[in-house]
Structures are given as structure tokens and as C-alpha cells.
Scaffold this motif. Structure first.
Motif, PDB file in Angstrom:
ATOM      1  N   ASP A  51     -54.595  -4.697 -47.621  1.00 54.73           N
ATOM      2  CA  ASP A  51     -54.867  -5.090 -48.783  1.00 54.73           C
ATOM      3  C   ASP A  51     -53.928  -5.628 -49.850  1.00 54.73           C
ATOM      4  O   ASP A  51     -53.740  -5.935 -50.963  1.00 54.73           O
ATOM      5  CB  ASP A  51     -55.536  -3.717 -49.780  1.00 54.73           C
ATOM      6  N   ALA A  52     -53.038  -6.127 -49.212  1.00 54.94           N
ATOM      7  CA  ALA A  52     -51.571  -6.656 -50.008  1.00 54.94           C
ATOM      8  C   ALA A  52     -51.884  -8.155 -50.173  1.00 54.94           C
ATOM      9  O   ALA A  52     -52.545  -8.871 -49.556  1.00 54.94           O
ATOM     10  CB  ALA A  52     -50.352  -6.427 -49.047  1.00 54.94           C
ATOM     11  N   ASP A  53     -51.418  -8.508 -51.250  1.00 58.05           N
ATOM     12  CA  ASP A  53     -51.180  -9.964 -51.730  1.00 58.05           C
ATOM     13  C   ASP A  53     -50.002 -10.356 -51.023  1.00 58.05           C
ATOM     14  O   ASP A  53     -49.639 -11.806 -50.808  1.00 58.05           O
ATOM     15  CB  ASP A  53     -51.429 -10.298 -53.046  1.00 58.05           C
ATOM     16  N   ILE A  54     -48.648  -9.585 -51.141  1.00 59.29           N
ATOM     17  CA  ILE A  54     -47.373  -9.882 -50.980  1.00 59.29           C
ATOM     18  C   ILE A  54     -46.850  -8.879 -50.176  1.00 59.29           C
ATOM     19  O   ILE A  54     -46.859  -7.636 -50.282  1.00 59.29           O
ATOM     20  CB  ILE A  54     -46.784 -10.171 -52.290  1.00 59.29           C
ATOM     21  N   ALA A  70     -55.386  -8.784 -42.967  1.00 54.87           N
ATOM     22  CA  ALA A  70     -55.110  -8.923 -44.404  1.00 54.87           C
ATOM     23  C   ALA A  70     -55.583 -10.215 -44.917  1.00 54.87           C
ATOM     24  O   ALA A  70     -54.646 -11.170 -45.159  1.00 54.87           O
ATOM     25  CB  ALA A  70     -53.304  -8.949 -44.037  1.00 54.87           C
ATOM     26  N   ARG A  71     -56.417  -9.973 -45.525  1.00 55.04           N
ATOM     27  CA  ARG A  71     -57.389 -11.258 -45.998  1.00 55.04           C
ATOM     28  C   ARG A  71     -56.959 -11.708 -47.077  1.00 55.04           C
ATOM     29  O   ARG A  71     -57.096 -12.814 -47.572  1.00 55.04           O
ATOM     30  CB  ARG A  71     -59.025 -10.973 -46.412  1.00 55.04           C
ATOM     31  N   ARG A  94     -52.622 -19.173 -41.060  1.00 54.11           N
ATOM     32  CA  ARG A  94     -53.205 -18.670 -42.081  1.00 54.11           C
ATOM     33  C   ARG A  94     -52.872 -19.187 -43.277  1.00 54.11           C
ATOM     34  O   ARG A  94     -53.592 -18.536 -44.325  1.00 54.11           O
ATOM     35  CB  ARG A  94     -53.186 -17.146 -41.952  1.00 54.11           C
ATOM     36  N   ARG A  95     -52.024 -20.179 -43.558  1.00 51.12           N
ATOM     37  CA  ARG A  95     -51.581 -20.505 -44.642  1.00 51.12           C
ATOM     38  C   ARG A  95     -50.939 -19.424 -45.626  1.00 51.12           C
ATOM     39  O   ARG A  95     -51.041 -19.542 -46.706  1.00 51.12           O
ATOM     40  CB  ARG A  95     -52.608 -21.415 -45.374  1.00 51.12           C
ATOM     41  N   ILE A  96     -50.190 -18.680 -44.711  1.00 45.88           N
ATOM     42  CA  ILE A  96     -49.568 -17.413 -45.577  1.00 45.88           C
ATOM     43  C   ILE A  96     -47.905 -17.895 -45.687  1.00 45.88           C
ATOM     44  O   ILE A  96     -47.412 -18.507 -44.927  1.00 45.88           O
ATOM     45  CB  ILE A  96     -49.691 -16.205 -44.833  1.00 45.88           C
TER      46      ILE A  96
END
Length: 326
Positions: A51-54, A70-71, A94-96
Motif C-alpha cells: 500500500d506504499a506510495d513511496i 504495489a499499485r 511501471r513508471r515508478i
């Protein structure tokens, strides 16, 4: 204001214990929830970042399979310079975003390098241990000469790796009155007039220090054949990466006196198991092993932490810095 600033970002730190307790992470200016784990096992990564954004990691691997669910993940911020712990290609798909830390260790690593050089060149550890064992009293005189002592002035320093750290080490070498040789990389020639062929550096140096990244082309670049070329029996220093030196060959070279001594801050496996070749060398007076702390002066680590926050803040503003290309 970007969309990322309009919601609370979940920031997950996977290995907070890899930074000293007295180092503080400056508070982020955007809405966030910070979750810090002391350590994370590889099999725990996927669940912890789900559930992380960063995500912030120093040494915990973040691989393709871990980011699969990790959506929300938008950024992996590496709290180090090396990027091999993150699957950068999978993140790019994933453009992460992936960021790393740069040029924070320009003082601490060169100073640690020369601490090892000076300690070995003047046999400081061996003399300290012998004094503690009562040797001074046994001699009955004001001093004794059990171990070699050599000046640095007039000796030759061979540097393999000419990045910011290698060049800072060269500056210190010049200050000590050393002749400095920058090496071509193994298997290459013609890098320019400022570089000396790799084999020549091995033959002519009194001290050889490594400041190269670990890549397929540099793995075990110092091994049996290279030790045989070291005509001047140099000191060998590695504050760069474990794996640059064949550690079994190093053990043999030290015991057979092909080198005068070695100072290592990095090992292929960290921490090394008790039967690791470098652990077997700890009884030798001309070998020093430190636990991967060349980077870890208080000033350097606080600078790393500040840059880590700056990288994340810049990414959230839509002005990313220190991005790592896939």
C-alpha cells in the motif's frame, strides 16, 4: 499543486536500522504517513510495500516480484549510491521513479581509506596489540622494532577508479607527497594521457586502492594473476565494493607475502560468515577489516539523510532530481 500533494502519501522505510539512531530524517513538507521498519527480510518486502506510495530502502532488495502488487507505488528512494538493490528496469516498466544519493561521501571514504593506509604502512594495530600484550615491558628499552614502518612520502599510490572518491583520494595522496597513478580499467587501454595501464599500476604501486563500481567487468578484477604482477608487494585497500577482489586469492596472497598488507571495509557477503576467507585473516598483523563503515561519518550520514528527503520532496513537486535511468 500536483495530485500527489493532495492526498496523504504512505512512505515505507524498509531498513531504518541501517542509519544510526542519532541521524534524523527531516520532516516531509507534504501530507504523509511514515511507517519505518527496523529491518525487512526479502520475503516480507511485497507485503510491506503493498500500500506504499513511496518506499525507502538502503540494502533491502526491491525486485520485480515485490512491486507486482504495489499499485500505488510511485517512487523507490534508495538511501545509498549503489542501485543494484532495486530492479530499475521493472520500475521503469511501471513508471515508478527511482532515486539515489550522490557525492555525500566525498570526505568520509577518502579519510577512511587513508586511515587504513596509515595504520598498515606504520603497523599501528600490530604495535598497539603488542603493547597491550606486554611486549614493551619485555624489551627493557625505550622502543622496539617488531613490525615494519614506512613513510608515504615518495611512494607510489595506484588508484583504480577515477570518480569523485578516487580523485579525492588522489588529492590526499599528493598532500602526503605520493606519486599518484590513475589506472585504466582492466582490459582497456587508451583512456588518455592521464591514465596508466592497469598492469603497470599493479607492478609499480606501493599502495593500490580501489574506488570502482561492481559490475561484471570489474568483478574479481584483482585475483591470482594480478597478485603475481605486484612486484613491489603493495598494500591493497578496498573501501569500494565487495567482489572487486577474489577473496580466496587475497588470503593466499597475504599468507604468501605477495602483498605487504590489506585493509578492507567491504566483503562479498555482509556480514561475512565465521569461515569466510577474510575472517580467517584477522589473526594477521597486516590485515584490517572494518564493517562497511567508510561511508558512515556523522557528517556524511546526516548529509545522506538530508539528500534523501530532498530527493523525495523534489519528486513530489514534479521536479525530480538524482533519478536513476533504467
Amino acid at each position: 499543486m500536483s495530485e500527489s500533494l493532495k492526498k496523504t502519501a504512505r512512505i515505507v522505510v524498509l531498513d531504518r536500522d541501517t542509519l544510526p539512531e542519532d541521524i534524523t530524517l527531516r520532516a516531509f513538507s507534504f501530507p504523509h504517513e511514515l511507517v519505518a521498519f527496523a529491518r525487512t527480510k526479502p520475503e516480507e518486502v511485497a507485503e510491506r510495500i503493498r500500500d506504499a506510495d513511496i518506499v525507502i530502502t538502503n540494502k533491502v532488495p526491491v525486485r520485480r516480484e515485490a512491486i507486482g502488487d504495489a499499485r500505488n507505488l510511485r517512487l523507490v528512494a534508495i538511501a545509498a549510491t549503489g542501485t543494484d538493490v532495486v530492479d530499475v528496469a521493472a520500475c521503469a516498466e511501471r513508471r515508478i521513479g527511482v532515486t539515489n544519493i550522490r557525492n555525500y561521501a566525498v570526505n568520509t571514504v577518502p579519510e577512511h581509506t587513508f586511515a587504513l593506509i596509515l595504520a598498515l604502512r606504520r603497523s599501528l594495530v600490530a604495535y598497539h596489540d603488542s603493547v597491550r600484550a606486554g611486549r614493551w615491558q619485555e624489551t627493557g628499552q625505550f622502543c622496539y622494532f617488531d613490525y615494519p614502518i614506512r613513510d608515504l612520502a615518495g611512494s607510489t599510490l595506484g588508484i583504480i577508479g577515477d570518480g569523485v572518491l578516487g580523485r579525492a583520494v588522489a588529492d590526499l595522496g599528493h598532500a602526503f607527497g605520493m606519486k599518484v597513478l590513475f589506472s585504466d580499467y582492466k582490459g582497456t587501454t587508451g583512456m588518455g594521457p592521464l591514465y596508466t595501464p592497469f598492469e603497470q599500476v599493479l607492478r609499480e604501486s606501493d599502495v593500490i586502492t580501489l574506488h570502482s563500481p561492481l559490475m561484471p567487468s570489474t568483478r574479481n578484477m584483482i585475483s591470482t594473476d594480478e597478485f603475481a604482477m605486484m612486484a613491489r608487494r603493495p598494500l591493497l585497500i578496498n573501501t569500494a565494493r565487495g567482489g572487486l577482489v577474489d577473496e580466496i586469492a587475497l588470503e593466499r596472497a597475504l599468507r604468501e607475502r605477495q602483498v605487504s598488507g590489506a585493509g578492507f571495509d567491504v566483503v562479498t557477503t555482509e556480514p561475512p560468515p565465521p569461515d569466510h576467507p577474510l575472517m580467517r585473516l584477522l589473526d594477521l598483523p597486516n590485515f584490517i577489516l572494518t564493517p562497511h563503515v567508510a561511508w558512515a561519518s556523522h557528517e556524511a550520514v546526516q548529509g545522506l539523510a538530508d539528500q534523501l528527503v530532498d530527493n523525495i520532496e523534489a519528486f513530489e513537486r514534479g521536479q525530480p532530481t538524482n533519478m536513476v535511468a533504467a
